[in-house]
Design an enzyme around this catalytic site. Structure first.
Site, PDB file in Angstrom:
ATOM      1  N   THR A  34       0.817  -1.336   0.087  1.00  0.00           N
ATOM      2  CA  THR A  34      -0.061   0.083   0.106  1.00  0.00           C
ATOM      3  C   THR A  34       0.898   1.219   0.015  1.00  0.00           C
ATOM      4  O   THR A  34       2.188   1.392  -0.030  1.00  0.00           O
ATOM      5  CB  THR A  34      -0.823  -0.078   1.399  1.00  0.00           C
ATOM      6  OG1 THR A  34       0.024   0.419   2.313  1.00  0.00           O
ATOM      7  CG2 THR A  34      -1.668  -1.333   1.380  1.00  0.00           C
ATOM      8  N   CYS A  35       0.287   2.452   0.130  1.00  0.00           N
ATOM      9  CA  CYS A  35       0.972   3.617   0.037  1.00  0.00           C
ATOM     10  C   CYS A  35       1.655   3.765   1.280  1.00  0.00           C
ATOM     11  O   CYS A  35       2.795   4.451   1.524  1.00  0.00           O
ATOM     12  CB  CYS A  35       0.120   4.809  -0.115  1.00  0.00           C
ATOM     13  SG  CYS A  35      -1.188   5.036   1.261  1.00  0.00           S
ATOM     14  N   GLY A 179      -9.746  23.015  -0.198  1.00  0.00           N
ATOM     15  CA  GLY A 179     -11.063  22.902  -0.701  1.00  0.00           C
ATOM     16  C   GLY A 179     -11.517  21.680  -1.437  1.00  0.00           C
ATOM     17  O   GLY A 179     -12.466  21.117  -1.334  1.00  0.00           O
TER      18      GLY A 179
END
Length: 404
Positions: A34-35, A179
């Site tokens: 995985t990361c 955002g």
């Protein structure tokens, strides 16, 4: 390139990687890549040999030598390895304690290993028990209940205010990074409708493709505010994009239905006076970070409870495995006793009293000869005699308190 990036095993490469492990003599293994981690979980009788082979194959995959990985990888075996396998799906070995994604990642790695024929009964038993432990940790602790990133905090707060997000409208003003993160989290949490707006419409359209949402002209901002239940401001222009008057007007048009606002810009995009408006719930980055820190503190506090669950389940698993290892010997012993019983009955003409005496004599004959021999050698091998005597007392005289 970072070492972890070179060691990373893409999903498409997992079957060939597992095949190399098989050809090296390792028959049970999975690859969890995985990361955050590149981890091999394997079963083999000779752990030193297995570790050497796995490291060699990992190095070859990364285009390195085994020596290049010296001091760069950690290896665990026995009880420590079992505890690690239990800890990973329980999310105690993650950069962010309690994050839920790792459970699914382990299940996916397990599925790929099973498809490759690399999951035998031993590895299957460990993994299934680890999943049960992970579920206990989730159900019996609060380790995954508090959001720990600012984006997930915003999504949770929006849900707390509005309930089901499927029926809610979101508005993202600007295309700033924070955002985008919050908007992505809201979409993942089930936000029903999202619109992006920006003075430069091309920038809004580019982000809308990424988020798979709608675009609206920036000059229609007042109307967009009226329709929005959730507003994210991420312009970063050093000017207030939303003022208290604008929010008040939109609330009036909304008949005072509440608005959840996130100011994801630094410096702020939303006028601080909005905080004083009763139906407006405004959070800036400092607010989100504070709530996220509270969540991290809660999770770290719950980690000790989770570790106790894991320790207890690891102990129970290992004890059960040890007890199962006695089954073949017990089965053979029972088979031997049954055979001797049948012979004694036949030799005694099925006279029960005579058969029992014959059976006792025959069952004790072999052990008696061994005991006499060991006792006769007690002067030179006293430890063996003491161990054997202790075992006999434990097996056949469990209530005997005599230690002499």
């Amino acid at each position: 390139m970072m070492l972890r990036d070179r060691l990373f095993v893409e999903d498409a490469e997992v079957p060939s990687f597992l095949e190399r492990l098989r050809q090296s003599g390792i028959r049970q293994a999975l690859v969890l890549s995985t990361c955050d981690r590149v981890e091999m979980q394997a079963i083999h009788a000779d752990h030193d040999w297995a570790i050497e082979n796995i490291i060699s194959i990992m190095a070859e995959h990364a285009g390195l030598s085994s020596a290049d990985l010296d001091g760069q990888v950690y290896t665990l075996s026995g009880e420590d390895a079992v505890r690690q396998i239990f800890s990973v799906p329980s999310s105690l070995d993650s950069l962010m304690i309690g994050e839920p994604q790792v459970f699914g990642q382990v299940k996916a790695a397990h599925r790929m290993a099973r498809q490759a024929g690399m999951v035998g009964p031993e590895l299957e038993a460990i993994l299934q028990t680890a999943y049960e432990t992970a579920k206990r940790v989730r159900n019996e602790t609060a380790i995954g209940q508090k959001p720990v990133s600012m984006a997930t905090v915003a999504a949770q707060l929006a849900s707390d205010l509005h309930g089901d997000l499927n029926t809610r409208n979101g508005l993202l003003i600007g295309v700033g990074d924070m955002g985008k993160l919050v908007a992505t989290s809201l979409v993942s949490a089930g936000l029903g409708h999202l619109t992006v707006t920006h003075p430069k419409e091309a920038r809004a359209e580019s982000l809308a493709k990424t988020l798979n949402c709608h675009v609206a002209p920036f000059d229609s901002l007042s109307g967009l505010l009226t329709d929005a239940d959730i507003v994210l401001a991420s312009m970063g222009t050093r000017r207030y994009v939303l003022t208290a008057d604008m929010v008040t007007s939109s609330l009036r048009a909304r008949r005072h239905k509440p608005i959840f606002l996130v100011d994801a810009a630094m410096p702020c995009d939303i006028e601080p006076a909005v905080n004083r408006i009763e139906e407006a719930f405004l959070y800036d980055l400092n607010d989100l970070e504070r709530v996220a820190m509270e969540g991290r503190t809660t999770r770290e506090g719950e980690a000790s409870s989770a570790k106790r669950i894991i320790d207890a389940d690891v102990e129970a698993f290992l004890r059960g495995r040890s007890e199962r290892s006695a089954v073949p010997a017990l089965t053979a012993l029972r088979r031997f006793f049954e055979s001797e019983r049948e012979k004694a009955l036949a030799d005694a003409g099925y006279d029960a009293e005579k058969a029992t005496r014959l059976l006792i004599n025959r069952l004790l004959h072999g052990p008696s000869e061994v005991l006499r021999r060991v006792a006769g050698e007690a002067d030179s091998n006293r430890d063996e005699w003491k161990s054997m005597e202790k075992a006999l007392r434990k097996l056949f005289l469990p209530d005997d308190k005599n230690e002499d």
